[in-house]
Design a protein around this motif. Structure first.
Motif, mmCIF file in Angstrom:
data_model
loop_
_atom_site.group_PDB
_atom_site.id
_atom_site.type_symbol
_atom_site.label_atom_id
_atom_site.label_comp_id
_atom_site.label_asym_id
_atom_site.label_seq_id
_atom_site.Cartn_x
_atom_site.Cartn_y
_atom_site.Cartn_z
ATOM 1 N N ASP A 196 0.831 -1.214 0.000
ATOM 2 C CA ASP A 196 0.000 0.000 0.000
ATOM 3 C C ASP A 196 0.860 1.257 0.000
ATOM 4 O OD1 ASP A 196 -2.690 1.257 0.290
ATOM 5 O OD2 ASP A 196 -1.759 2.014 2.130
ATOM 6 N N THR A 197 1.888 1.270 0.824
ATOM 7 C CA THR A 197 2.788 2.431 0.881
ATOM 8 C C THR A 197 3.478 2.641 -0.460
ATOM 9 O OG1 THR A 197 3.159 2.031 3.226
ATOM 10 C CG2 THR A 197 4.738 3.454 2.099
ATOM 11 N N ARG A 198 3.937 1.557 -1.056
ATOM 12 C CA ARG A 198 4.617 1.653 -2.349
ATOM 13 C C ARG A 198 3.658 2.136 -3.434
ATOM 14 N NH1 ARG A 198 7.106 -3.351 -5.785
ATOM 15 N NH2 ARG A 198 7.637 -2.154 -7.613
ATOM 16 N N ALA A 199 2.423 1.637 -3.398
ATOM 17 C CA ALA A 199 1.436 2.041 -4.406
ATOM 18 C C ALA A 199 1.138 3.534 -4.289
ATOM 19 C CB ALA A 199 0.159 1.221 -4.242
ATOM 20 N N ARG A 200 0.958 4.012 -3.069
ATOM 21 C CA ARG A 200 0.663 5.440 -2.879
ATOM 22 C C ARG A 200 1.838 6.310 -3.308
ATOM 23 N NH1 ARG A 200 -4.042 6.214 -0.556
ATOM 24 N NH2 ARG A 200 -5.020 4.443 0.452
ATOM 25 N N ALA A 201 3.044 5.896 -2.943
ATOM 26 C CA ALA A 201 4.226 6.682 -3.313
ATOM 27 C C ALA A 201 4.445 6.667 -4.823
ATOM 28 C CB ALA A 201 5.455 6.146 -2.584
ATOM 29 N N ASP A 202 4.332 5.499 -5.423
ATOM 30 C CA ASP A 202 4.531 5.405 -6.873
ATOM 31 C C ASP A 202 3.489 6.221 -7.634
ATOM 32 O OD1 ASP A 202 6.727 3.842 -6.563
ATOM 33 O OD2 ASP A 202 5.805 1.967 -7.246
ATOM 34 N N ALA A 256 5.581 11.524 -18.908
ATOM 35 C CA ALA A 256 4.958 10.207 -18.791
ATOM 36 C C ALA A 256 5.504 9.209 -19.804
ATOM 37 C CB ALA A 256 3.444 10.318 -18.936
ATOM 38 N N SER A 257 6.039 9.689 -20.903
ATOM 39 C CA SER A 257 6.552 8.761 -21.918
ATOM 40 C C SER A 257 7.794 8.016 -21.428
ATOM 41 C CB SER A 257 6.875 9.521 -23.201
ATOM 42 O OG SER A 257 7.873 10.491 -22.945
ATOM 43 N N GLY A 258 8.477 8.550 -20.439
ATOM 44 C CA GLY A 258 9.663 7.891 -19.910
ATOM 45 C C GLY A 258 9.368 6.895 -18.808
ATOM 46 N N LEU A 259 8.112 6.770 -18.421
ATOM 47 C CA LEU A 259 7.733 5.837 -17.361
ATOM 48 C C LEU A 259 7.668 4.411 -17.885
ATOM 49 C CD1 LEU A 259 4.876 7.863 -15.637
ATOM 50 C CD2 LEU A 259 7.154 7.426 -14.745
ATOM 51 N N PRO A 260 7.789 3.426 -16.999
ATOM 52 C CA PRO A 260 7.657 2.029 -17.425
ATOM 53 C C PRO A 260 6.247 1.751 -17.962
ATOM 54 C CG PRO A 260 8.256 2.176 -15.087
ATOM 55 C CD PRO A 260 8.111 3.555 -15.592
ATOM 56 N N PHE A 263 -1.339 2.208 -15.593
ATOM 57 C CA PHE A 263 -2.062 2.696 -14.417
ATOM 58 C C PHE A 263 -2.505 4.144 -14.613
ATOM 59 C CE2 PHE A 263 0.268 -0.706 -11.950
ATOM 60 C CZ PHE A 263 -0.875 -1.433 -11.636
ATOM 61 N N LEU A 264 -1.657 4.955 -15.208
ATOM 62 C CA LEU A 264 -2.036 6.350 -15.451
ATOM 63 C C LEU A 264 -3.162 6.449 -16.476
ATOM 64 C CD1 LEU A 264 1.388 8.225 -15.413
ATOM 65 C CD2 LEU A 264 -0.470 8.422 -13.773
ATOM 66 N N ALA A 265 -3.134 5.573 -17.462
ATOM 67 C CA ALA A 265 -4.214 5.580 -18.465
ATOM 68 C C ALA A 265 -5.541 5.178 -17.812
ATOM 69 C CB ALA A 265 -3.876 4.624 -19.605
ATOM 70 N N SER A 266 -5.498 4.174 -16.933
ATOM 71 C CA SER A 266 -6.735 3.786 -16.245
ATOM 72 C C SER A 266 -7.208 4.896 -15.311
ATOM 73 C CB SER A 266 -6.537 2.479 -15.478
ATOM 74 O OG SER A 266 -5.661 2.668 -14.387
ATOM 75 N N TYR A 267 -6.279 5.621 -14.731
ATOM 76 C CA TYR A 267 -6.634 6.764 -13.877
ATOM 77 C C TYR A 267 -7.348 7.838 -14.695
ATOM 78 C CZ TYR A 267 -5.949 11.086 -11.211
ATOM 79 O OH TYR A 267 -6.131 12.289 -10.577
ATOM 80 N N LYS A 268 -6.826 8.121 -15.878
ATOM 81 C CA LYS A 268 -7.443 9.146 -16.730
ATOM 82 C C LYS A 268 -8.839 8.744 -17.185
ATOM 83 C CE LYS A 268 -3.132 11.170 -18.289
ATOM 84 N NZ LYS A 268 -2.174 11.344 -19.373
ATOM 85 N N THR A 269 -9.045 7.451 -17.467
ATOM 86 C CA THR A 269 -10.389 7.018 -17.852
ATOM 87 C C THR A 269 -11.348 7.072 -16.668
ATOM 88 O OG1 THR A 269 -9.809 4.702 -17.480
ATOM 89 C CG2 THR A 269 -9.581 5.549 -19.721
ATOM 90 N N ARG A 270 -10.848 6.804 -15.477
ATOM 91 C CA ARG A 270 -11.697 6.881 -14.280
ATOM 92 C C ARG A 270 -12.093 8.318 -13.967
ATOM 93 N NH1 ARG A 270 -8.127 2.550 -11.564
ATOM 94 N NH2 ARG A 270 -9.452 0.725 -11.750
ATOM 95 N N LEU A 271 -11.244 9.266 -14.337
ATOM 96 C CA LEU A 271 -11.551 10.670 -14.052
ATOM 97 C C LEU A 271 -12.816 11.142 -14.757
ATOM 98 C CD1 LEU A 271 -8.123 12.547 -14.027
ATOM 99 C CD2 LEU A 271 -9.736 12.310 -12.149
ATOM 100 N N THR A 272 -13.154 10.511 -15.865
ATOM 101 C CA THR A 272 -14.371 10.918 -16.580
ATOM 102 C C THR A 272 -15.633 10.492 -15.836
ATOM 103 O OG1 THR A 272 -14.345 8.892 -17.898
ATOM 104 C CG2 THR A 272 -13.225 10.833 -18.817
ATOM 105 N N ASP A 273 -15.549 9.397 -15.055
ATOM 106 C CA ASP A 273 -16.713 8.870 -14.351
ATOM 107 C C ASP A 273 -16.777 9.277 -12.878
ATOM 108 O OD1 ASP A 273 -17.259 7.570 -16.717
ATOM 109 O OD2 ASP A 273 -16.278 5.710 -16.087
ATOM 110 N N MET A 274 -15.615 9.549 -12.272
ATOM 111 C CA MET A 274 -15.560 9.784 -10.826
ATOM 112 C C MET A 274 -14.886 11.122 -10.526
ATOM 113 S SD MET A 274 -13.901 6.213 -9.627
ATOM 114 C CE MET A 274 -14.355 4.653 -10.281
ATOM 115 N N SER A 275 -14.915 11.462 -9.257
ATOM 116 C CA SER A 275 -14.173 12.650 -8.830
ATOM 117 C C SER A 275 -12.688 12.298 -8.783
ATOM 118 C CB SER A 275 -14.640 13.114 -7.449
ATOM 119 O OG SER A 275 -14.272 12.170 -6.464
ATOM 120 N N GLU A 276 -11.858 13.306 -8.629
ATOM 121 C CA GLU A 276 -10.409 13.070 -8.627
ATOM 122 C C GLU A 276 -10.001 12.191 -7.454
ATOM 123 O OE1 GLU A 276 -6.167 15.480 -8.548
ATOM 124 O OE2 GLU A 276 -8.047 16.608 -8.679
ATOM 125 N N HIS A 277 -10.549 12.443 -6.285
ATOM 126 C CA HIS A 277 -10.196 11.653 -5.100
ATOM 127 C C HIS A 277 -10.606 10.190 -5.263
ATOM 128 C CE1 HIS A 277 -9.361 10.715 -0.936
ATOM 129 N NE2 HIS A 277 -10.589 10.222 -0.809
#
Length: 134
Positions: A8-14, A27-31, A37-51
């Motif tokens: 959990d700590t690693r996930a939050r920090a990463d 972002a292009s230099g990330l693994p 994970f960032l792409a899934s985050y961006k798709t979730r932003l359309t349906d949910m709040s940022e938090h």
């Protein structure tokens, strides 16, 4: 439970790191996993709040990290520690209290030896030693 906390700590920090890198157009230099994970985050932003989107992405990362770290079965629920909100982190400058002066009659009241006298004494000692060795 220790693996769960580490995951959990690693996930939050990463996620925080990756999110900041994405904001700085790096972002292009990330693994590839981070980019997914960032792409899934961006798709979730359309349906949910940022938090909510952030927490959902962190939970997804947590599950992946838990399995990667050797956790067996379903990962246990880890409650994040909520820090108290900082209202004011400014410390006012305060004048230091004055130190009381020492009495004028003790050993501290003795006159200190002038620097020139000390220098002259060292020169005399040096010359004396040089003359003794010759």
């Amino acid at each position: 439970m220790m693996i769960a906390r580490r995951a959990d700590t690693r996930a939050r920090a990463d996620f925080a790191t990756w999110k900041m890198i994405a904001k700085l157009n790096g972002a292009s230099g990330l693994p590839p996993a981070a980019q997914e994970f960032l792409a899934s985050y961006k798709t979730r932003l359309t349906d949910m709040s940022e938090h909510e989107a952030t927490e959902a992405t962190i939970r997804e990362m947590y599950k992946a990290y838990y399995a990667e770290m050797g956790g067996g079965g379903a990962p246990p629920e880890v409650k994040p520690v909520t820090a108290e909100p900082v209202t004011d982190n400014v410390t006012a400058f305060r004048k230091l209290p004055t130190k009381p002066k020492t009495a004028q009659g003790g050993p501290a009241a003795q006159r200190k030896m002038p620097v020139a006298l000390i220098f002259t004494g060292l020169c005399v000692v040096y010359v004396g030693i040089r003359m003794y060795w010759q």
